[in-house]
Design a protein around this motif. Structure first.
Motif, PDB file in Angstrom:
ATOM      1  N   SER A  32      -8.970 -16.589  18.978  1.00 43.04           N
ATOM      2  CA  SER A  32      -8.985 -15.345  18.215  1.00 43.04           C
ATOM      3  C   SER A  32      -9.906 -15.529  17.022  1.00 43.04           C
ATOM      4  O   SER A  32     -10.194 -16.665  16.621  1.00 43.04           O
ATOM      5  CB  SER A  32      -7.573 -14.952  17.744  1.00 43.04           C
ATOM      6  N   SER A  33     -10.356 -14.417  16.470  1.00 41.64           N
ATOM      7  CA  SER A  33     -11.264 -14.495  15.339  1.00 41.64           C
ATOM      8  C   SER A  33     -11.116 -13.232  14.489  1.00 41.64           C
ATOM      9  O   SER A  33     -10.875 -12.144  15.033  1.00 41.64           O
ATOM     10  CB  SER A  33     -12.711 -14.623  15.835  1.00 41.64           C
ATOM     11  N   PRO A  34     -11.242 -13.347  13.163  1.00 42.42           N
ATOM     12  CA  PRO A  34     -11.071 -12.178  12.296  1.00 42.42           C
ATOM     13  C   PRO A  34     -12.261 -11.224  12.363  1.00 42.42           C
ATOM     14  O   PRO A  34     -13.395 -11.634  12.611  1.00 42.42           O
ATOM     15  CB  PRO A  34     -10.938 -12.801  10.902  1.00 42.42           C
ATOM     16  N   VAL A  35     -11.983  -9.962  12.120  1.00 40.64           N
ATOM     17  CA  VAL A  35     -13.011  -8.936  12.003  1.00 40.64           C
ATOM     18  C   VAL A  35     -12.957  -8.417  10.574  1.00 40.64           C
ATOM     19  O   VAL A  35     -11.889  -8.010  10.094  1.00 40.64           O
ATOM     20  CB  VAL A  35     -12.783  -7.779  12.996  1.00 40.64           C
ATOM     21  N   VAL A  36     -14.083  -8.449   9.879  1.00 38.29           N
ATOM     22  CA  VAL A  36     -14.119  -8.095   8.456  1.00 38.29           C
ATOM     23  C   VAL A  36     -15.133  -6.981   8.211  1.00 38.29           C
ATOM     24  O   VAL A  36     -16.043  -6.769   9.012  1.00 38.29           O
ATOM     25  CB  VAL A  36     -14.471  -9.324   7.581  1.00 38.29           C
ATOM     26  N   ASP A  37     -14.956  -6.273   7.077  1.00 37.16           N
ATOM     27  CA  ASP A  37     -15.914  -5.235   6.713  1.00 37.16           C
ATOM     28  C   ASP A  37     -17.037  -5.829   5.875  1.00 37.16           C
ATOM     29  O   ASP A  37     -17.142  -7.053   5.724  1.00 37.16           O
ATOM     30  CB  ASP A  37     -15.204  -4.090   5.987  1.00 37.16           C
ATOM     31  N   GLU A  38     -17.889  -4.970   5.315  1.00 39.68           N
ATOM     32  CA  GLU A  38     -19.054  -5.450   4.563  1.00 39.68           C
ATOM     33  C   GLU A  38     -18.666  -6.200   3.290  1.00 39.68           C
ATOM     34  O   GLU A  38     -19.470  -6.968   2.740  1.00 39.68           O
ATOM     35  CB  GLU A  38     -19.970  -4.273   4.216  1.00 39.68           C
ATOM     36  N   ASN A  39     -17.419  -6.027   2.828  1.00 40.42           N
ATOM     37  CA  ASN A  39     -16.942  -6.732   1.631  1.00 40.42           C
ATOM     38  C   ASN A  39     -16.085  -7.943   1.980  1.00 40.42           C
ATOM     39  O   ASN A  39     -15.387  -8.480   1.110  1.00 40.42           O
ATOM     40  CB  ASN A  39     -16.145  -5.773   0.736  1.00 40.42           C
ATOM     41  N   ASN A  40     -16.113  -8.343   3.246  1.00 40.79           N
ATOM     42  CA  ASN A  40     -15.371  -9.498   3.732  1.00 40.79           C
ATOM     43  C   ASN A  40     -13.859  -9.267   3.714  1.00 40.79           C
ATOM     44  O   ASN A  40     -13.080 -10.219   3.751  1.00 40.79           O
ATOM     45  CB  ASN A  40     -15.715 -10.765   2.945  1.00 40.79           C
ATOM     46  N   ARG A  41     -13.426  -8.007   3.659  1.00 37.37           N
ATOM     47  CA  ARG A  41     -12.000  -7.706   3.758  1.00 37.37           C
ATOM     48  C   ARG A  41     -11.614  -7.620   5.229  1.00 37.37           C
ATOM     49  O   ARG A  41     -12.297  -6.969   6.020  1.00 37.37           O
ATOM     50  CB  ARG A  41     -11.667  -6.387   3.046  1.00 37.37           C
ATOM     51  N   ILE A  42     -10.510  -8.247   5.558  1.00 38.29           N
ATOM     52  CA  ILE A  42     -10.106  -8.292   6.959  1.00 38.29           C
ATOM     53  C   ILE A  42      -9.557  -6.940   7.386  1.00 38.29           C
ATOM     54  O   ILE A  42      -8.762  -6.310   6.680  1.00 38.29           O
ATOM     55  CB  ILE A  42      -9.065  -9.418   7.187  1.00 38.29           C
ATOM     56  N   ILE A  43     -10.007  -6.469   8.551  1.00 40.69           N
ATOM     57  CA  ILE A  43      -9.547  -5.173   9.051  1.00 40.69           C
ATOM     58  C   ILE A  43      -8.918  -5.288  10.440  1.00 40.69           C
ATOM     59  O   ILE A  43      -8.303  -4.333  10.935  1.00 40.69           O
ATOM     60  CB  ILE A  43     -10.699  -4.153   9.108  1.00 40.69           C
ATOM     61  N   GLY A  44      -9.064  -6.434  11.079  1.00 35.94           N
ATOM     62  CA  GLY A  44      -8.488  -6.626  12.401  1.00 35.94           C
ATOM     63  C   GLY A  44      -8.852  -7.992  12.937  1.00 35.94           C
ATOM     64  O   GLY A  44      -9.323  -8.864  12.204  1.00 35.94           O
ATOM     65  N   ARG A  45      -8.644  -8.155  14.207  1.00 36.65           N
ATOM     66  CA  ARG A  45      -9.005  -9.417  14.861  1.00 36.65           C
ATOM     67  C   ARG A  45      -9.452  -9.120  16.280  1.00 36.65           C
ATOM     68  O   ARG A  45      -9.152  -8.044  16.844  1.00 36.65           O
ATOM     69  CB  ARG A  45      -7.827 -10.389  14.875  1.00 36.65           C
ATOM     70  N   ILE A  46     -10.142 -10.062  16.869  1.00 36.03           N
ATOM     71  CA  ILE A  46     -10.537  -9.969  18.267  1.00 36.03           C
ATOM     72  C   ILE A  46      -9.998 -11.208  18.967  1.00 36.03           C
ATOM     73  O   ILE A  46     -10.077 -12.315  18.434  1.00 36.03           O
ATOM     74  CB  ILE A  46     -12.074  -9.848  18.417  1.00 36.03           C
ATOM     75  N   THR A  47      -9.393 -11.013  20.128  1.00 33.46           N
ATOM     76  CA  THR A  47      -8.748 -12.113  20.838  1.00 33.46           C
ATOM     77  C   THR A  47      -9.505 -12.474  22.108  1.00 33.46           C
ATOM     78  O   THR A  47     -10.302 -11.690  22.624  1.00 33.46           O
ATOM     79  CB  THR A  47      -7.301 -11.750  21.214  1.00 33.46           C
ATOM     80  N   LEU A  48      -9.198 -13.654  22.613  1.00 32.77           N
ATOM     81  CA  LEU A  48      -9.825 -14.129  23.843  1.00 32.77           C
ATOM     82  C   LEU A  48      -9.507 -13.202  25.009  1.00 32.77           C
ATOM     83  O   LEU A  48     -10.351 -12.973  25.879  1.00 32.77           O
ATOM     84  CB  LEU A  48      -9.341 -15.553  24.146  1.00 32.77           C
ATOM     85  N   VAL A  49      -8.299 -12.655  25.030  1.00 27.60           N
ATOM     86  CA  VAL A  49      -7.914 -11.751  26.118  1.00 27.60           C
ATOM     87  C   VAL A  49      -8.828 -10.530  26.148  1.00 27.60           C
ATOM     88  O   VAL A  49      -9.297 -10.111  27.212  1.00 27.60           O
ATOM     89  CB  VAL A  49      -6.439 -11.315  25.958  1.00 27.60           C
ATOM     90  N   ALA A  50      -9.087  -9.959  24.967  1.00 22.82           N
ATOM     91  CA  ALA A  50      -9.977  -8.796  24.895  1.00 22.82           C
ATOM     92  C   ALA A  50     -11.388  -9.160  25.337  1.00 22.82           C
ATOM     93  O   ALA A  50     -12.066  -8.382  26.022  1.00 22.82           O
ATOM     94  CB  ALA A  50     -10.000  -8.238  23.477  1.00 22.82           C
ATOM     95  N   VAL A  51     -11.838 -10.346  24.960  1.00 17.74           N
ATOM     96  CA  VAL A  51     -13.177 -10.800  25.336  1.00 17.74           C
ATOM     97  C   VAL A  51     -13.279 -11.006  26.844  1.00 17.74           C
ATOM     98  O   VAL A  51     -14.261 -10.603  27.479  1.00 17.74           O
ATOM     99  CB  VAL A  51     -13.528 -12.100  24.584  1.00 17.74           C
ATOM    100  N   VAL A  52     -12.253 -11.616  27.437  1.00 20.12           N
ATOM    101  CA  VAL A  52     -12.258 -11.841  28.886  1.00 20.12           C
ATOM    102  C   VAL A  52     -12.276 -10.505  29.630  1.00 20.12           C
ATOM    103  O   VAL A  52     -13.006 -10.337  30.615  1.00 20.12           O
ATOM    104  CB  VAL A  52     -11.035 -12.683  29.302  1.00 20.12           C
ATOM    105  N   ASP A  53     -11.475  -9.544  29.161  1.00 16.28           N
ATOM    106  CA  ASP A  53     -11.478  -8.214  29.785  1.00 16.28           C
ATOM    107  C   ASP A  53     -12.864  -7.572  29.689  1.00 16.28           C
ATOM    108  O   ASP A  53     -13.339  -6.956  30.647  1.00 16.28           O
ATOM    109  CB  ASP A  53     -10.450  -7.310  29.109  1.00 16.28           C
ATOM    110  N   PHE A  54     -13.504  -7.729  28.538  1.00 10.13           N
ATOM    111  CA  PHE A  54     -14.844  -7.162  28.359  1.00 10.13           C
ATOM    112  C   PHE A  54     -15.839  -7.816  29.321  1.00 10.13           C
ATOM    113  O   PHE A  54     -16.638  -7.119  29.965  1.00 10.13           O
ATOM    114  CB  PHE A  54     -15.303  -7.361  26.918  1.00 10.13           C
ATOM    115  N   ILE A  55     -15.785  -9.132  29.428  1.00  7.13           N
ATOM    116  CA  ILE A  55     -16.708  -9.850  30.320  1.00  7.13           C
ATOM    117  C   ILE A  55     -16.499  -9.403  31.762  1.00  7.13           C
ATOM    118  O   ILE A  55     -17.455  -9.181  32.518  1.00  7.13           O
ATOM    119  CB  ILE A  55     -16.512 -11.361  30.181  1.00  7.13           C
TER     120      ILE A  55
END
Length: 481
Positions: free
Chosen positions: A263-286
């Motif tokens: 998993s990895s964090p998703v941040v905005d332009e000010n480096n504030r965390i707004i969500g995350r992306i997981t391996l499961v989502a990435v595998v589904d995308f691939i």
């Protein structure tokens, strides 16, 4: 027998489940047909009893199946049986199953549901999952769902829907754990125990300040293996792979593979965390991208329900078939130009499909490799010259070796060394043409902003067919007649 809602890991067991459901459906149809031949009172009584028995057995079987396995069964059934089984699925599973089935099958299921059923199915999903389903829902259902959500989730849903397909924002979810760096690990553990369960696929906790600015991550391994009195700042990792919501999902997938991320964090332009992306989502995308690429390669615009109506299938396939018809006509006209040569040397008619066929196969090998490299971000348009040089070298060697072998065979079969030489030359030239097209077509489409895979197989086959016929028959006309 698998436990309730447990996924079936064995494909053979899943096939057995599908066959059992098909057997029950067949029995249901057979009994229904038989009872219709009885008198009215007895027919209705027997039909009702048998229907209840079959329905109860099907319900029990479906209730024990994981939503992903139910989705597999629905995709494998004809429309009438699919809708019958769909009506028997427990309503609390509807949302998860709708997410699992293909887009084409999802459309048929949604069309069979009324407004209240759709709202209930949507409300059972998390915000990020709901964002994936919303584009397929009727507008009035979307409005009802929005009104039923708390204000925070409404804002999350708007955020998720604002990002275009193929971006990290479209894949991210909002289920995550955050802590401060100045607390002890014991405090973090007590904090986690307050929850009935952690967000799915949690492997790390994100460390932020009071403004939600990301400062690092605390892995579950560090949390469990260090002294509880240790503060988070002493064991957290500050060097974190992070993404912006507008980043390419393909680049994120490559990063997940490169750095072995879960998993990895998703941040905005000010480096504030707004969500995350997981391996499961990435595998589904691939997986989805791979399926789309395979379909695009043969000119299909979208995934097709194998039990779709004839008209829907025709609409999905006609465009590139029309293009293929044009290219086939061009190839036929090339042959017609050399009708006189073929009449004088009948061997040409037997040999020219070999030249075209091997050229097409070689071109498809090249174009598949280039499209894959583009998808993985390893090839840009600027690399075209180097790739072309390399592929021409491969084609030249293959042409000399395999063209020479075919030339010897032509000499042996038809007793003409000149024909063998023409065969070798034509094979070599057509492989060089295939290599040039295999590199040029996807890179040109990339430069023009199109999908490099779309129709690539159709185009390369058309080019090598027409080119192969022209090269072979042209050389034969010049040197043999």
């Amino acid at each position: 027998m698998s436990e309730e809602n447990d996924p079936i890991g064995d494909s053979e067991e899943l096939q057995e489940q599908l066959q059992e459901i098909e057997r029950l459906l067949a029995r249901h149809r057979l009994v229904k047909e038989f009872t219709h031949r009885q008198n009215t009172y007895r027919r209705e009584l027997i039909d009702d009893l048998i229907h209840r028995q079959n329905q109860n057995e099907l319900n029990r079987k479906l209730d024990r199946m994981h939503p992903a396995d139910v989705a597999y069964v629905l995709e494998a059934l004809p429309l009438e049986d699919r809708l019958l089984v769909w009506d028997m699925v427990r309503s609390e599973k509807d949302g998860e199953i709708l997410l699992e089935v293909s887009d084409a099958v999802r459309e048929t299921l949604i069309d069979s549901m009324d407004r209240h059923e759709l709202v209930a199915a949507a409300e059972s999903l998390d915000t990020d999952e709901l964002a994936d389903l919303v584009p397929d829902l009727p507008q009035e259902v979307i409005e009802d769902v929005f009104q039923s959500l708390p204000s925070e989730e409404q804002e999350q849903l708007r955020t998720a829907m604002s990002y275009s397909e193929g971006t990290v924002g479209a894949l991210m979810d909002f289920g995550m754990m955050t802590v401060r760096e100045d607390v002890a690990l014991e405090v973090v553990l007590r904090y986690l125990r307050r929850f009935d369960e952690l967000p799915a696929h949690t492997d790390k906790i994100f460390v932020t300040d009071r403004d939600r600015v990301l400062e690092g991550v605390l892995t579950l391994e560090s949390l469990l293996t260090n002294d509880p009195e240790t503060e988070v700042r002493d064991v957290m990792k500050r060097d974190v792979v992070r993404f912006r919501p507008e980043d390419s999902a393909e680049e994120a997938a490559q990063a997940f593979e490169r750095y072995d991320l879960n998993s990895s964090p998703v941040v905005d332009e000010n480096n504030r965390i707004i969500g995350r992306i997981t391996l499961v989502a990435v595998v589904d995308f691939i997986r989805e991208e791979s399926e789309a690429e395979q379909l695009a390669n043969v000119g299909l615009r979208e995934e097709e329900d194998i039990f779709a109506s004839v008209w829907n299938s025709v609409r999905n396939r006609w465009a590139w078939l029309a293009i293929n018809l044009v290219t086939a006509f061009v190839a036929s006209r090339v042959i017609s130009v050399f009708e006189g040569s073929i009449e004088k040397l009948v061997a040409l008619a037997a040999l020219m499909p070999i030249v075209a066929g091997i050229g097409g196969n070689s071109g498809n090998q090249t174009i598949t490799m280039i499209v894959r490299a583009i998808a993985m971000g390893k090839v840009k348009f600027d690399a075209g010259k180097r790739l072309l040089k390399k592929e021409l070298g491969v084609a030249l060697i293959n042409g000399v070796i395999w063209g020479g072998l075919l030339g010897v065979m032509a000499w042996f079969l038809y007793g003409s060394i000149s024909l063998g030489i023409v065969m070798t030359g034509a094979m070599t030239l057509n492989l060089l043409l295939a290599a040039s097209a295999g590199v040029g077509i996807p890179l040109l489409r990339l430069r023009l902003g199109g999908d490099p895979a779309l129709g690539s197989s159709v185009m390369i086959t058309a080019l090598t067919d027409s080119g192969g016929f022209f090269i072979f028959l042209g050389l034969a006309t010049l040197f043999l007649l």
